[in-house]
Design a protein around this motif. Structure first.
Motif, PDB file in Angstrom:
ATOM      1  N   THR A  89       0.831  -1.208   0.000  1.00 60.02           N
ATOM      2  CA  THR A  89       0.000   0.000   0.000  1.00 60.02           C
ATOM      3  C   THR A  89       0.866   1.260   0.000  1.00 60.02           C
ATOM      4  O   THR A  89       0.573   2.242  -0.702  1.00 60.02           O
ATOM      5  CB  THR A  89      -0.923  -0.013   1.222  1.00 60.02           C
ATOM      6  N   GLU A  93       0.700   4.097  -2.894  1.00 64.94           N
ATOM      7  CA  GLU A  93       0.189   5.436  -2.608  1.00 64.94           C
ATOM      8  C   GLU A  93       1.277   6.498  -2.573  1.00 64.94           C
ATOM      9  O   GLU A  93       1.047   7.644  -2.999  1.00 64.94           O
ATOM     10  CB  GLU A  93      -0.561   5.417  -1.274  1.00 64.94           C
ATOM     11  N   ARG A  99      -0.136  -1.506  -9.101  1.00 62.86           N
ATOM     12  CA  ARG A  99      -0.468  -2.518  -8.101  1.00 62.86           C
ATOM     13  C   ARG A  99       0.393  -3.767  -8.247  1.00 62.86           C
ATOM     14  O   ARG A  99       0.937  -4.283  -7.269  1.00 62.86           O
ATOM     15  CB  ARG A  99      -1.948  -2.881  -8.210  1.00 62.86           C
TER      16      ARG A  99
END
Length: 395
Positions: A89, A93, A99
């Motif tokens: 994550t 971010e 991903r």
């Protein structure tokens, strides 16, 4: 003469009495089961249902044991996914990684850390094994002289007889040792296969974990989907809390025992610390066993005094873990009483050996969290109710 009226026989009365007797019997609207006492009916109902539950549980356990390589690989992948999810994550971010790239980078970083630890421990073992072998030989000679001159007063002939008996026993059981070596080879093959499956599943759990979970939830009836989804979210949070807390506890155990071994100049201090770190993932029991190995190495290398000091270090670290870390961290993470932890570890060990001991506590923690939520007790009310899953519609 007046005629005397002779009363006619009452035919209806016997018929009515017969009908009453018939209606009072068990055949009048009541089955044999209904004529039994209520306690017997309830006991019988519980009995056959318990038999069905036990049979279904036994069948499920048999399937798990048959596919144990796959089951253990998926469980390991789930633990690793929960551990690496914050890293993936962060990379998505903050570093703006896609991903798939963020997930792959997290897995590669984990492999790098594990490989570095194994390399460091392997070099330490290679460098210190020769010294430990010579110290072990000296320790054996010291033990032999103590047996001859100490309270036992054993003669050289008796000691040689014991050594001969041990040698003969090893020779007689050579076939068993060979079959054990072959089974170890097979186990290593299973471990390698399971490791590859675990890495593969970890990667795709990080990439498509939400889609996999949505597919599983979509197999359930409509009324069971939302409660199962919310209970699963809380179980996943409990699993993550357990994993992170156990890593912290294992790190404290490894650092404490490793520093104590280094101060006492016990050989193989770094490999011993690594062994303690790995063993500490079995709560309460693992650190004790690996600490006993450290005490044994100290006894072989430096004698009883240093071994006693090493035992004091292990005991001190265990007291800090048991009275500070476990109540403050682990108790909050899994909300399990120490008795429940001990019973879970013992039951897991009896059922599946080391693997069962390793996964017993996290499985019990997740099941405890899920069951409590389904019965109205939410351990994580701050999670709220997230939006429902995007399930695939009917074809």
């Amino acid at each position: 003469m007046s005629e005397t009226a002779v009363p006619e026989p009452d035919v209806a009365a016997p018929a009515a009495s017969a009908a009453g007797a018939t209606s009072a019997g068990p055949a009048a609207g009541r089955s044999m089961a209904e004529s039994l006492p209520r306690s017997v009916q309830v006991s019988a109902a519980w009995s056959w249902r318990l038999v069905v539950i036990v049979a279904a549980t036994a069948g499920a356990l048999w399937l798990i044991s048959y596919f144990k390589v796959l089951v253990v690989a998926v469980l390991v992948a789930l633990l690793l996914s929960v551990l690496l999810a914050p890293v993936a994550t962060f990379l998505r971010e903050r570093a703006r990684f896609p991903r798939a790239v963020a997930s792959a980078t997290s897995v590669v970083a984990l492999l790098g850390v594990v490989a570095g630890l194994l390399t460091l421990a392997g070099n330490s073992i290679a460098n210190g094994f020769a010294d430990l072998a010579s110290q072990a030989e000296a320790g054996i000679e010291t033990t032999t002289s103590w047996l001859a001159q100490g309270p036992l007063q054993l003669s050289a002939t008796q000691i040689d007889g014991f050594v001969t008996q041990i040698s003969d026993s090893l020779s007689a059981n050579s076939s068993s040792l060979l079959s054990g070596a072959l089974s170890v080879t097979t186990t290593l093959g299973h471990v390698a296969t399971g490791a590859l499956i675990a890495l593969f599943c970890t990667l795709f759990f990080l990439i498509d974990g939400a889609r996999v979970w949505a597919w599983l939830i979509g197999l359930l009836p409509n009324e069971a989907r939302e409660p199962t989804h919310q209970a699963g979210r809380r179980g996943l949070v409990a699993l993550g809390a357990y994993t992170r807390t156990q890593i912290l506890v294992a790190l404290v155990d490894a650092v404490g025992i490793g520093i104590g071994a280094a101060i006492l100049q016990v050989p193989l201090a770094l490999p011993l610390a690594t062994l303690v770190f790995i063993g500490s993932f079995i709560p309460i029991v693992g650190a004790l066993v690996t600490g006993a190995v450290a005490v044994l190495v100290a006894l072989v290398a430096h004698g009883p005094l240093v071994a006693l000091l090493m035992f004091a270090v292990v005991l001190l670290v265990q007291q800090i873990e048991g009275h500070v870390l476990q109540p403050l961290l682990m108790g909050h993470a899994v909300s399990l009483h120490p008795v429940a932890v001990i019973l879970a570890v013992a039951g897991g060990t009896m059922a599946a050996g080391i693997v069962g001991a390793l996964f017993a506590v996290p499985v019990v923690a997740v099941v405890n969290t899920v069951v409590l939520y389904l019965h109205g007790h939410d351990k994580y009310p701050e999670l709220g109710t997230a939006p429902g899953l995007q399930l695939r519609g009917p074809a």
